[in-house]
Write a protein that holds these residues in place. Structure first.
Motif, PDB file in Angstrom:
ATOM      1  N   UNK A  99       0.829  -1.200   0.000  1.00 55.61           N
ATOM      2  CA  UNK A  99       0.000   0.000   0.000  1.00 55.61           C
ATOM      3  C   UNK A  99       0.866   1.253   0.000  1.00 55.61           C
ATOM      4  N   UNK A 100       1.914   1.226   0.816  1.00 56.63           N
ATOM      5  CA  UNK A 100       2.810   2.380   0.848  1.00 56.63           C
ATOM      6  C   UNK A 100       3.503   2.593  -0.490  1.00 56.63           C
ATOM      7  N   UNK A 101       3.849   1.478  -1.148  1.00 54.70           N
ATOM      8  CA  UNK A 101       4.474   1.588  -2.461  1.00 54.70           C
ATOM      9  C   UNK A 101       3.508   2.193  -3.470  1.00 54.70           C
ATOM     10  N   UNK A 102       2.244   1.745  -3.438  1.00 59.67           N
ATOM     11  CA  UNK A 102       1.247   2.312  -4.360  1.00 59.67           C
ATOM     12  C   UNK A 102       1.076   3.808  -4.114  1.00 59.67           C
ATOM     13  N   UNK A 103       0.998   4.195  -2.817  1.00 55.78           N
ATOM     14  CA  UNK A 103       0.872   5.614  -2.498  1.00 55.78           C
ATOM     15  C   UNK A 103       2.085   6.398  -2.988  1.00 55.78           C
ATOM     16  N   UNK A 104       3.279   5.813  -2.735  1.00 51.82           N
ATOM     17  CA  UNK A 104       4.505   6.483  -3.180  1.00 51.82           C
ATOM     18  C   UNK A 104       4.537   6.588  -4.704  1.00 51.82           C
ATOM     19  N   UNK A 105       4.127   5.514  -5.371  1.00 50.31           N
ATOM     20  CA  UNK A 105       4.105   5.529  -6.849  1.00 50.31           C
ATOM     21  C   UNK A 105       3.127   6.589  -7.366  1.00 50.31           C
TER      22      UNK A 105
END
Length: 463
Positions: free
Chosen positions: A117-123
């Motif tokens: 989820x954090x990766x998606x937000x960062x992306x």
């Protein structure tokens, strides 16, 4: 001694034993031999082993899948941490003392899901910044490349780097917007002074500028087009300025020449006040419009025609003055024929009356100067001519037989005859002095002294 066993395995052994006892009873009743019984027991044992083997194999595969899932999850978790520039999460491997594989996997999956989820937000943050960067880049450079995210580097350091790039582009965009606005303001100021339509002028610069979102056109090509247009309009303004100043100079000269009343000059004060103005000082609307320049040019043409008319009168007046001076000093003006031709040329517009007037004034000045030098000789010529006239009268008087008859006024005639005789005796001296003065005058000026176009010496001997 029988032992009661609890649990699934104990129940299975009890059930298998009961079934085996039941099978023994059946075999006894049937009368199966020991060999057949051993054979069937062996087959039964093999079948049981086969079932156990399949179960064991399945359990092994399940264990391997769990270990692989744990390894994959740990690898993915490590990769996400690495791409996001964070320290890796350490999960302790499962063993007999720490817990089962399922427990270990159950511990990893929530952390993996959270990191995903954090990766998606960062992306998404990267995508947002990259899209803004691409949008501004397209406005500036007109390059339509799609924004893409490098999944291998989603670190905060990289995100901050993109933010700095975006900020730099936003600053450049603002500078370009300001530059475009200043250019449009400059073009508008030119249009106001030159009497041009701003919208039409801007639309002619580049088709892009014909739309309502003209301020969004901040590419290098657009700014270059605006700069070129400003340069062209400045050249037009300078050319029209020069024309206006030339007209203003001509207007002032004509006013001064013809003593134009101040009231008439007031209507064109906005023209003459710009006669020495710099380019940035001319800002009044329509000051350099073609209509206004044509209006001023028409007025200058009218003044020129008026000047020609008055100059023609002055030329004729000066020529009359020249003729009068020449007549009084008994000189023949050499340029009379040329002046007549020049006056005709003035009337046809082929000759500048100003230059002709200067020539005539120069001739008048020369004639007056020569007349002053001839004055003494001319006075003596007049006295000599008067004496010659008295001599002719005396000759006619002496031929008159009735000159002694008494009558009214006879004494006056006798008195004139006496004066005439005295004057005639002085003629030789007059001629001698006049000849001497004339030769001295001719020697001093190296020209012949003419009297009404004839040599004075010839007149003396002729008369």
């Amino acid at each position: 001694m029988s032992v009661v066993k609890n649990g699934p395995l104990g129940q299975a052994e009890t059930t298998c034993g009961s079934l085996l006892n039941e099978l023994q009873i059946i075999w006894d009743e049937v009368g199966e031999s020991d060999t057949d019984r051993d054979k069937m027991l062996y087959e039964l044992e093999q079948e049981c082993l086969e079932v156990y083997r399949r179960k064991v194999d399945k359990a092994n595969r399940n264990r391997a899948q769990l270990r692989q899932a744990i390894a994959d999850s740990e690898a993915e978790l490590a990769a996400i941490c690495s791409s996001m520039g964070e320290r890796p999460v350490h999960i302790r491997q499962a063993d007999q003392s720490t817990g089962s594989l399922k427990a270990e996997l159950g511990t990893i999956l929530p952390q993996l899901e959270e990191m995903r989820k954090r990766k998606v937000d960062r992306r998404n943050q990267f995508l947002q910044v990259l899209e803004e960067i691409q949008h501004i880049s397209n406005e500036i450079n007109e390059i339509a490349d799609g924004a893409s995210v490098d999944e291998s580097d989603l670190s905060l350091r990289k995100l901050e780097e993109l933010h700095r790039k975006l900020h730099a582009l936003q600053t450049e965009k603002n500078d370009r917007l300001k530059q475009v606005q200043e250019a449009l303001d400059t073009i508008n100021s030119f249009c106001v002074v030159l009497g041009m339509e701003f919208e039409q002028t801007v639309a002619e610069i580049h088709p892009q500028f014909g739309s309502a979102d003209v301020l969004k056109r901040i590419s290098n090509e657009s700014i270059k087009c605006l700069a070129t247009a400003i340069h062209r309009l400045r050249e037009v303004k300078l050319q029209r300025m020069q024309k206006l100043q030339d007209l203003a100079t001509a207007m002032l000269e004509l006013w001064n020449l013809m003593d134009t009343p101040i009231e008439e000059q007031q209507a064109f004060q906005n023209v003459t006040c710009n006669i020495a103005a710099a380019e940035h000082e001319i800002t009044e609307p329509n000051t350099l419009s073609m209509d206004f320049l044509n209006f001023v040019a028409t007025e200058v043409s009218r003044l020129e025609e008026l000047k020609v008319s008055k100059m023609r009168e002055l030329v004729l007046k000066k020529r009359a003055e020249l003729d009068e001076v020449c007549k009084k000093t008994h000189m023949v003006p050499e340029a009379n024929v040329a002046i007549d031709c020049a006056i005709e040329a003035i009337e046809s517009g082929q000759v500048d009356p100003g230059s002709l007037l200067e020539q005539i004034e120069f001739q008048v000045a020369n004639v007056k100067e020569e007349a002053f030098s001839r004055k003494e000789i001319l006075d003596k010529v007049e006295k000599w001519k008067a004496a010659c006239e008295e001599e002719s009268w005396l000759e006619e008087y002496n031929r008159d037989d009735n000159r002694y008859n008494a009558g009214r006024g006879t004494h006056l005639i006798l008195k004139r005859a006496e004066k005439a005789r005295t004057l005639v005796t002085k003629i030789p001296g007059m001629v001698e002095v006049l000849a001497s003065k004339t030769m001295a005058w001719e020697k001093e000026r190296s020209i012949e002294f003419l009297y009404d176009g004839v040599s004075s010496m010839f007149l003396l001997f002729y008369i």
